[in-house]
Design a protein around this motif. Structure first.
Motif, PDB file in Angstrom:
ATOM      1  N   MET A   1       0.813  -1.198   0.000  1.00  0.00           N
ATOM      2  CA  MET A   1       0.000   0.000   0.000  1.00  0.00           C
ATOM      3  C   MET A   1       0.857   1.263   0.000  1.00  0.00           C
ATOM      4  O   MET A   1       0.399   2.305  -0.407  1.00  0.00           O
ATOM      5  CB  MET A   1      -0.919   0.012   1.211  1.00  0.00           C
ATOM      6  N   LEU A   2       2.098   1.150   0.476  1.00  0.00           N
ATOM      7  CA  LEU A   2       2.955   2.332   0.583  1.00  0.00           C
ATOM      8  C   LEU A   2       3.199   3.019  -0.762  1.00  0.00           C
ATOM      9  O   LEU A   2       3.107   4.247  -0.831  1.00  0.00           O
ATOM     10  CB  LEU A   2       4.277   1.968   1.256  1.00  0.00           C
ATOM     11  N   PRO A   3       3.490   2.292  -1.860  1.00  0.00           N
ATOM     12  CA  PRO A   3       3.698   3.007  -3.132  1.00  0.00           C
ATOM     13  C   PRO A   3       2.491   3.829  -3.564  1.00  0.00           C
ATOM     14  O   PRO A   3       2.633   4.943  -4.071  1.00  0.00           O
ATOM     15  CB  PRO A   3       3.981   1.874  -4.121  1.00  0.00           C
ATOM     16  N   GLY A   4       1.284   3.299  -3.350  1.00  0.00           N
ATOM     17  CA  GLY A   4       0.086   4.059  -3.702  1.00  0.00           C
ATOM     18  C   GLY A   4      -0.074   5.313  -2.862  1.00  0.00           C
ATOM     19  O   GLY A   4      -0.462   6.373  -3.362  1.00  0.00           O
ATOM     20  N   GLU A   5       0.232   5.196  -1.570  1.00  0.00           N
ATOM     21  CA  GLU A   5       0.148   6.357  -0.685  1.00  0.00           C
ATOM     22  C   GLU A   5       1.186   7.412  -1.058  1.00  0.00           C
ATOM     23  O   GLU A   5       0.903   8.606  -1.056  1.00  0.00           O
ATOM     24  CB  GLU A   5       0.330   5.938   0.775  1.00  0.00           C
ATOM     25  N   LEU A   6       2.399   6.969  -1.363  1.00  0.00           N
ATOM     26  CA  LEU A   6       3.440   7.918  -1.765  1.00  0.00           C
ATOM     27  C   LEU A   6       3.071   8.613  -3.066  1.00  0.00           C
ATOM     28  O   LEU A   6       3.309   9.817  -3.224  1.00  0.00           O
ATOM     29  CB  LEU A   6       4.785   7.200  -1.901  1.00  0.00           C
ATOM     30  N   TRP A   7       2.502   7.860  -4.011  1.00  0.00           N
ATOM     31  CA  TRP A   7       2.079   8.457  -5.278  1.00  0.00           C
ATOM     32  C   TRP A   7       1.014   9.527  -5.025  1.00  0.00           C
ATOM     33  O   TRP A   7       1.076  10.614  -5.586  1.00  0.00           O
ATOM     34  CB  TRP A   7       1.548   7.375  -6.208  1.00  0.00           C
ATOM     35  N   ALA A   8       0.044   9.217  -4.165  1.00  0.00           N
ATOM     36  CA  ALA A   8      -1.011  10.185  -3.860  1.00  0.00           C
ATOM     37  C   ALA A   8      -0.422  11.431  -3.213  1.00  0.00           C
ATOM     38  O   ALA A   8      -0.820  12.561  -3.534  1.00  0.00           O
ATOM     39  CB  ALA A   8      -2.055   9.544  -2.945  1.00  0.00           C
ATOM     40  N   TYR A   9       0.536  11.259  -2.305  1.00  0.00           N
ATOM     41  CA  TYR A   9       1.156  12.404  -1.637  1.00  0.00           C
ATOM     42  C   TYR A   9       1.922  13.260  -2.636  1.00  0.00           C
ATOM     43  O   TYR A   9       1.850  14.483  -2.605  1.00  0.00           O
ATOM     44  CB  TYR A   9       2.098  11.920  -0.535  1.00  0.00           C
ATOM     45  N   ARG A  10       2.657  12.622  -3.527  1.00  0.00           N
ATOM     46  CA  ARG A  10       3.521  13.359  -4.458  1.00  0.00           C
ATOM     47  C   ARG A  10       2.747  14.054  -5.566  1.00  0.00           C
ATOM     48  O   ARG A  10       3.271  14.967  -6.209  1.00  0.00           O
ATOM     49  CB  ARG A  10       4.547  12.411  -5.061  1.00  0.00           C
ATOM     50  N   THR A  11       1.521  13.612  -5.839  1.00  0.00           N
ATOM     51  CA  THR A  11       0.760  14.193  -6.942  1.00  0.00           C
ATOM     52  C   THR A  11      -0.402  15.068  -6.473  1.00  0.00           C
ATOM     53  O   THR A  11      -1.230  15.461  -7.278  1.00  0.00           O
ATOM     54  CB  THR A  11       0.223  13.083  -7.863  1.00  0.00           C
ATOM     55  N   THR A  20       2.475  20.541  -6.684  1.00  0.00           N
ATOM     56  CA  THR A  20       2.691  19.167  -6.241  1.00  0.00           C
ATOM     57  C   THR A  20       4.189  18.947  -6.069  1.00  0.00           C
ATOM     58  O   THR A  20       4.992  19.548  -6.798  1.00  0.00           O
ATOM     59  CB  THR A  20       2.157  18.152  -7.272  1.00  0.00           C
ATOM     60  N   PRO A  21       4.608  18.102  -5.126  1.00  0.00           N
ATOM     61  CA  PRO A  21       6.042  17.810  -5.007  1.00  0.00           C
ATOM     62  C   PRO A  21       6.632  17.251  -6.302  1.00  0.00           C
ATOM     63  O   PRO A  21       7.759  17.561  -6.661  1.00  0.00           O
ATOM     64  CB  PRO A  21       6.096  16.775  -3.880  1.00  0.00           C
ATOM     65  N   PHE A  22       5.854  16.450  -7.030  1.00  0.00           N
ATOM     66  CA  PHE A  22       6.323  15.882  -8.300  1.00  0.00           C
ATOM     67  C   PHE A  22       6.648  16.983  -9.301  1.00  0.00           C
ATOM     68  O   PHE A  22       7.688  16.952  -9.954  1.00  0.00           O
ATOM     69  CB  PHE A  22       5.247  14.941  -8.864  1.00  0.00           C
ATOM     70  N   ALA A  30       2.325  14.855 -13.230  1.00  0.00           N
ATOM     71  CA  ALA A  30       2.340  13.416 -13.465  1.00  0.00           C
ATOM     72  C   ALA A  30       1.030  12.961 -14.077  1.00  0.00           C
ATOM     73  O   ALA A  30      -0.035  13.489 -13.769  1.00  0.00           O
ATOM     74  CB  ALA A  30       2.569  12.682 -12.146  1.00  0.00           C
ATOM     75  N   LEU A  31       1.127  11.970 -14.972  1.00  0.00           N
ATOM     76  CA  LEU A  31      -0.061  11.337 -15.532  1.00  0.00           C
ATOM     77  C   LEU A  31      -0.291  10.035 -14.778  1.00  0.00           C
ATOM     78  O   LEU A  31       0.630   9.241 -14.608  1.00  0.00           O
ATOM     79  CB  LEU A  31       0.134  11.028 -17.015  1.00  0.00           C
ATOM     80  N   ILE A  32      -1.528   9.817 -14.328  1.00  0.00           N
ATOM     81  CA  ILE A  32      -1.810   8.555 -13.660  1.00  0.00           C
ATOM     82  C   ILE A  32      -2.119   7.494 -14.710  1.00  0.00           C
ATOM     83  O   ILE A  32      -2.410   7.802 -15.867  1.00  0.00           O
ATOM     84  CB  ILE A  32      -2.970   8.704 -12.648  1.00  0.00           C
ATOM     85  N   LEU A  33      -2.039   6.229 -14.327  1.00  0.00           N
ATOM     86  CA  LEU A  33      -2.196   5.135 -15.277  1.00  0.00           C
ATOM     87  C   LEU A  33      -3.552   5.142 -15.974  1.00  0.00           C
ATOM     88  O   LEU A  33      -3.657   4.755 -17.134  1.00  0.00           O
ATOM     89  CB  LEU A  33      -1.974   3.801 -14.568  1.00  0.00           C
ATOM     90  N   VAL A  34      -4.584   5.570 -15.304  1.00  0.00           N
ATOM     91  CA  VAL A  34      -5.909   5.619 -15.922  1.00  0.00           C
ATOM     92  C   VAL A  34      -5.903   6.583 -17.098  1.00  0.00           C
ATOM     93  O   VAL A  34      -6.502   6.323 -18.139  1.00  0.00           O
ATOM     94  CB  VAL A  34      -6.969   6.037 -14.869  1.00  0.00           C
ATOM     95  N   GLU A  35      -5.194   7.713 -16.971  1.00  0.00           N
ATOM     96  CA  GLU A  35      -5.132   8.680 -18.063  1.00  0.00           C
ATOM     97  C   GLU A  35      -4.340   8.144 -19.246  1.00  0.00           C
ATOM     98  O   GLU A  35      -4.609   8.502 -20.385  1.00  0.00           O
ATOM     99  CB  GLU A  35      -4.500   9.987 -17.578  1.00  0.00           C
ATOM    100  N   ILE A  36      -3.376   7.270 -18.993  1.00  0.00           N
ATOM    101  CA  ILE A  36      -2.602   6.691 -20.082  1.00  0.00           C
ATOM    102  C   ILE A  36      -3.400   5.591 -20.770  1.00  0.00           C
ATOM    103  O   ILE A  36      -3.408   5.483 -21.994  1.00  0.00           O
ATOM    104  CB  ILE A  36      -1.257   6.153 -19.555  1.00  0.00           C
ATOM    105  N   GLY A  37      -4.101   4.741 -19.994  1.00  0.00           N
ATOM    106  CA  GLY A  37      -4.889   3.642 -20.558  1.00  0.00           C
ATOM    107  C   GLY A  37      -6.113   4.123 -21.308  1.00  0.00           C
ATOM    108  O   GLY A  37      -6.468   3.584 -22.355  1.00  0.00           O
TER     109      GLY A  37
END
Length: 111
Positions: A1-11, A20-22, A30-37
């Motif tokens: 779960m940590l990678p998902g939480e870090l992604w949410a924090y950074r974006t 955003t920190p990113f 950053a583009l999330i995977l849903v936007e790419i798919g």
């Protein structure tokens, strides 16, 4: 779960910086995977031939964006300081006035 939480924090845009920190590190959102798919206007605009030129321009403007963020952070800290100072009770002592002093007694420890 940590990678998902870090992604949410950074974006997620922070109140103190407005960015955003990113985006402060890489100069782009950053583009999330849903936007790419799923084809979206944001993804189609980022995948055309102008993407490399836009990234170079974003990197050139990155230092200005960071400086503006530092200015916003300093302004927010100043507002927090003013709020704290408005609520704080300042006490001034006169010479000869009795005060409680907490210190170290070498034989007994803390008094």
């Amino acid at each position: 779960m940590l990678p998902g939480e870090l992604w949410a924090y950074r974006t997620t845009a922070k109140t103190s910086t407005g960015e955003t920190p990113f985006s402060l590190v890489y100069g782009a959102e950053a583009l999330i995977l849903v936007e790419i798919g799923e084809p979206s206007t944001r993804y189609t605009h980022s995948t055309n031939g102008l993407n490399e030129e836009e990234m170079r321009m974003n990197l050139d403007l990155l230092e200005e964006k960071r400086e503006a963020t530092l200015i916003r952070m300093a302004a927010q800290k100043h507002m927090i300081e003013r709020y704290y100072n408005r609520k704080a009770n300042m006490r001034y002592f006169r010479i000869g006035e009795s005060v409680l002093k907490k210190g170290m007694d070498p034989k007994e420890g803390v008094i």
